[in-house]
Enzyme design. Sequence first.
Site, PDB file in Angstrom:
ATOM      1  CB  THR A 134      38.407  42.517  41.273  1.00  0.00           C
ATOM      2  OG1 THR A 134      38.093  41.616  40.192  1.00  0.00           O
ATOM      3  CG2 THR A 134      37.321  42.405  42.341  1.00  0.00           C
ATOM      4  CB  ALA A 185      36.096  38.401  37.718  1.00  0.00           C
ATOM      5  CB  ILE A 238      34.054  38.739  31.508  1.00  0.00           C
ATOM      6  CG1 ILE A 238      33.224  37.515  31.904  1.00  0.00           C
ATOM      7  CG2 ILE A 238      35.489  38.353  31.162  1.00  0.00           C
ATOM      8  CD1 ILE A 238      33.652  36.833  33.180  1.00  0.00           C
ATOM      9  CE  LYS A 239      38.327  45.742  35.190  1.00  0.00           C
ATOM     10  NZ  LYS A 239      39.035  46.386  36.335  1.00  0.00           N
ATOM     11  CB  VAL A 240      37.592  41.975  27.918  1.00  0.00           C
ATOM     12  CG1 VAL A 240      38.411  41.656  26.686  1.00  0.00           C
ATOM     13  CG2 VAL A 240      36.709  40.791  28.299  1.00  0.00           C
TER      14      VAL A 240
END
Length: 214
Positions: A27, A56, A82-84
């Site tokens: 996402t 996310a 975790i998208k960074v």
Amino acid sequence: MKFFIDTANLDEIREGVELGLVDGVTTNPSLIARENLPFEELIAEICKIVDGPVSAEVISLDAPGMVAEAKKLASIDEKVVIKVPMTAEGLKAVRQLSAAGIKTNVTLIFSANQALLAAKAGASYVSPFVGRLDDIGVNSADLISDILTIFDNYGYASEVIVASVRGPQHVLDSALLGADIATIPLKTIKQLTKHPLTDKGMEQFLADWEKRTQ
């Protein structure tokens, strides 16, 4: 090769899972904004549907803010990744999160050097955006090939998620090059099942069968 579905829509995710082709979900803030549920509640619902990683994305721009957001998101479910963003602050956050055992997906990658830095920082996944590169006349297949070569040269464990997929050709290119994952919209997943000769063959088979039963 693994397929992730690139959407935050629960109905689309369910449909992809029913096809038996979805290994995870990605996402982003734009996709989340299209849905009605609060962010964290939506991620929790997605995790109930999918037996695989669910990316996310944090929205903070500084490392401390990213880490704080990440820890909150990671507490939702063990599936959460975790998208960074691929920035200097993002790399700081990835290093800290990796040390804490939190999986990360470094996004908005457009060069092999960026992918190298993300892997070196400890990213679980790196997400090169192929469609956006092709939009400006850059051969995205070369980028994927370079990233895979670099990771192989140095034994990096980061998995390559080919993102910003525009259609079946991007999926085929990624598979031929040996990318670990392609994250694709439901529309493209459905396109992969289609070929005009398949449709023509089915029509002929059915026509012949109807003649036999008359």
